[in-house]
Design an enzyme around this catalytic site. Structure first.
Site, PDB file in Angstrom:
ATOM      1  N   SER A  69      79.144  60.398  13.047  1.00  0.00           N
ATOM      2  CA  SER A  69      79.459  61.586  13.609  1.00  0.00           C
ATOM      3  C   SER A  69      81.102  61.373  13.681  1.00  0.00           C
ATOM      4  CB  SER A  69      79.919  61.327  15.804  1.00  0.00           C
ATOM      5  OG  SER A  69      80.599  62.498  16.694  1.00  0.00           O
ATOM      6  N   SER A  70      81.326  63.135  13.480  1.00  0.00           N
ATOM      7  CA  SER A  70      82.138  63.141  13.011  1.00  0.00           C
ATOM      8  C   SER A  70      83.904  63.247  14.038  1.00  0.00           C
ATOM      9  CB  SER A  70      82.635  65.086  12.811  1.00  0.00           C
ATOM     10  OG  SER A  70      81.643  65.515  11.313  1.00  0.00           O
ATOM     11  N   ARG A  71      83.109  63.269  14.680  1.00  0.00           N
ATOM     12  CA  ARG A  71      84.290  62.836  16.368  1.00  0.00           C
ATOM     13  C   ARG A  71      84.483  61.012  16.997  1.00  0.00           C
ATOM     14  NH1 ARG A  71      81.306  67.756  19.002  1.00  0.00           N
ATOM     15  NH2 ARG A  71      83.238  69.010  19.602  1.00  0.00           N
ATOM     16  N   GLU A  80      69.244  64.287  13.788  1.00  0.00           N
ATOM     17  CA  GLU A  80      67.731  64.133  14.646  1.00  0.00           C
ATOM     18  C   GLU A  80      69.039  63.068  16.515  1.00  0.00           C
ATOM     19  OE1 GLU A  80      64.734  61.815  13.954  1.00  0.00           O
ATOM     20  OE2 GLU A  80      63.653  64.012  12.868  1.00  0.00           O
ATOM     21  N   LYS A  81      70.626  62.804  15.364  1.00  0.00           N
ATOM     22  CA  LYS A  81      71.907  62.670  16.580  1.00  0.00           C
ATOM     23  C   LYS A  81      72.024  63.422  17.241  1.00  0.00           C
ATOM     24  CE  LYS A  81      75.670  62.529  16.472  1.00  0.00           C
ATOM     25  NZ  LYS A  81      76.757  62.999  17.023  1.00  0.00           N
ATOM     26  N   MET A 129      79.501  71.305  10.239  1.00  0.00           N
ATOM     27  CA  MET A 129      81.313  71.661  10.649  1.00  0.00           C
ATOM     28  C   MET A 129      81.403  71.261  10.058  1.00  0.00           C
ATOM     29  SD  MET A 129      81.437  72.969  14.833  1.00  0.00           S
ATOM     30  CE  MET A 129      80.984  71.052  15.074  1.00  0.00           C
ATOM     31  N   GLY A 130      81.820  70.479   8.953  1.00  0.00           N
ATOM     32  CA  GLY A 130      82.597  69.537   7.897  1.00  0.00           C
ATOM     33  C   GLY A 130      83.378  68.261   8.722  1.00  0.00           C
ATOM     34  N   HIS A 158      75.740  63.227   7.488  1.00  0.00           N
ATOM     35  CA  HIS A 158      75.287  64.965   6.660  1.00  0.00           C
ATOM     36  C   HIS A 158      74.572  64.639   5.304  1.00  0.00           C
ATOM     37  CE1 HIS A 158      79.403  65.832   9.373  1.00  0.00           C
ATOM     38  NE2 HIS A 158      78.205  66.485   9.389  1.00  0.00           N
TER      39      HIS A 158
HETATM   40  O1  PAF Z   1      75.926  70.108  14.439  1.00  0.00           O
HETATM   41  C1  PAF Z   1      76.916  70.612  13.887  1.00  0.00           C
HETATM   42  O2  PAF Z   1      77.602  70.516  12.836  1.00  0.00           O
HETATM   43  C2  PAF Z   1      76.952  72.209  14.152  1.00  0.00           C
HETATM   44  O3  PAF Z   1      76.013  72.311  16.093  1.00  0.00           O
HETATM   45  C3  PAF Z   1      76.234  73.286  13.504  1.00  0.00           C
HETATM   46  C4  PAF Z   1      74.217  73.000  13.696  1.00  0.00           C
HETATM   47  C5  PAF Z   1      76.364  73.190  12.234  1.00  0.00           C
HETATM   48  C6  PAF Z   1      76.436  75.249  14.163  1.00  0.00           C
HETATM   49  O4  PAF Z   1      77.864  75.184  13.758  1.00  0.00           O
END
Ligand code: PAF
Length: 285
Positions: A187-189, A150-151, A30-31, A37
């Site tokens: 994590s992006s969050r 795996e997170k 999701m960027g 990533h």
């Molecule tokens: O983990 C994510 O970023 C999302 O849940 C995914 C797998 C891209 C699905 O939108």
């Protein structure tokens, strides 16, 4: 790197690669990309000649009042990182292109009961949204191999199960969690954390390590351990959704024969909801 936002254009590219005998690796995201990533991209690269990364903030997996609108979006920085890390194609479709019928999907993929426990119990419908978009993305990209972190342990389990049940010809690979030096899972969050919260956040992983140690020492009173973990999080300033010890293979409560457990936790800290997990091989009694 080529940026593609149309399904037909992506299919055309993939067709050409296949005709040339090249394997296609896929990393759905999701960027708001981070090192986690990028490690998925590296793994996909090791398994295939071509790598496609999708960036799509999927509205189906956000519940009412969740962070769909404010989810961090940083397209320029993401594109730069993907270029540096030798991604072949960035697939970044619009919501209207992915879900042409007004941002919804008439077909919903639901992996039950796996989708309804743990995070699924706290975020109803979340994993249906994830499974639906991943099934659609698999249909569009038709990768040989797809890599997930795996997170998001339960997400990975849901996607594996969906792929198996629908007999999709995709090899699903889990990649180890990438952590900051203090243990916090990438994590992006994490971007939602204020400075003081960022100091507290690694205590989530520390708690998982503590419970893992107890399990390795032979403790098997799972409910007692879960309660202790929940208390530790509360004392540190988190609002825990759950701390749970499960069979690592099935995500069910561990039975007498369980040889590997996973300790999972989800907790809110300020504006962020953090999740993490740790697998533990259980010593034979
Ligand atoms: O983990 C994510 O970023 C999302 O849940 C995914 C797998 C891209 C699905 O939108």
């Amino acid at each position: 790197m080529r940026a593609v936002d149309r399904i037909d254009e992506l299919r055309e590219l993939v067709r050409g690669w296949r005709a040339a005998g090249e394997r296609v690796g896929f990393v759905p995201t999701m960027g708001s990309l981070h090192e986690g990533h990028l490690s998925l991209l590296e793994l996909a690269r090791q398994r295939s000649q071509r790598v496609i990364v999708s960036i799509f903030v999927n509205p189906l997996q956000f519940g009412p009042g969740e962070d769909f609108e404010r989810y961090p979006r940083m397209p320029e920085e993401d594109s730069r990182l993907l270029q540096v890390h030798r991604c072949d194609v960035l697939f970044n479709p619009s919501v209207a292109h992915m879900y042409p019928e007004g941002g919804v999907s008439a077909t919903v993929v639901s992996v039950r009961p796996l989708s309804q426990i743990l995070c699924g119990a706290v975020r109803p419908g979340h994993f249906d949204g994830v499974a639906t978009v991943v099934a659609r993305l698999f249909g569009i990209v038709q990768p040989d191999v797809a890599v997930f972190g795996e997170k998001d342990y339960q997400q990975l389990a849901v996607i594996r199960r969906m792929t198996e049940d629908l007999a999709l010809p995709v090899e699903v690979i889990g990649a180890p969690t990438v952590r900051a030096s203090d243990g916090l899972a990438m994590s992006s969050r994490n971007r939602y954390l204020a400075a003081a919260e960022r100091e507290i956040a690694p205590k989530l992983y520390a708690m998982l390590q503590m419970l893992a140690r107890r399990l390795m020492e032979g403790q098997r009173e799972y409910a007692v351990l879960e309660e202790e973990g929940t208390r530790v999080l509360r004392d540190a300033g988190f609002a825990p959704d759950y701390v749970s010890i499960r069979d690592a293979r099935t995500l069910e409560p561990p039975g007498a024969q369980c040889s590997e457990a996973v300790v999972l936790a989800a907790a809110r800290l300020g504006r962020a909801r953090l999740i993490d997990n740790l697998r533990v091989v259980l010593p034979n009694d």
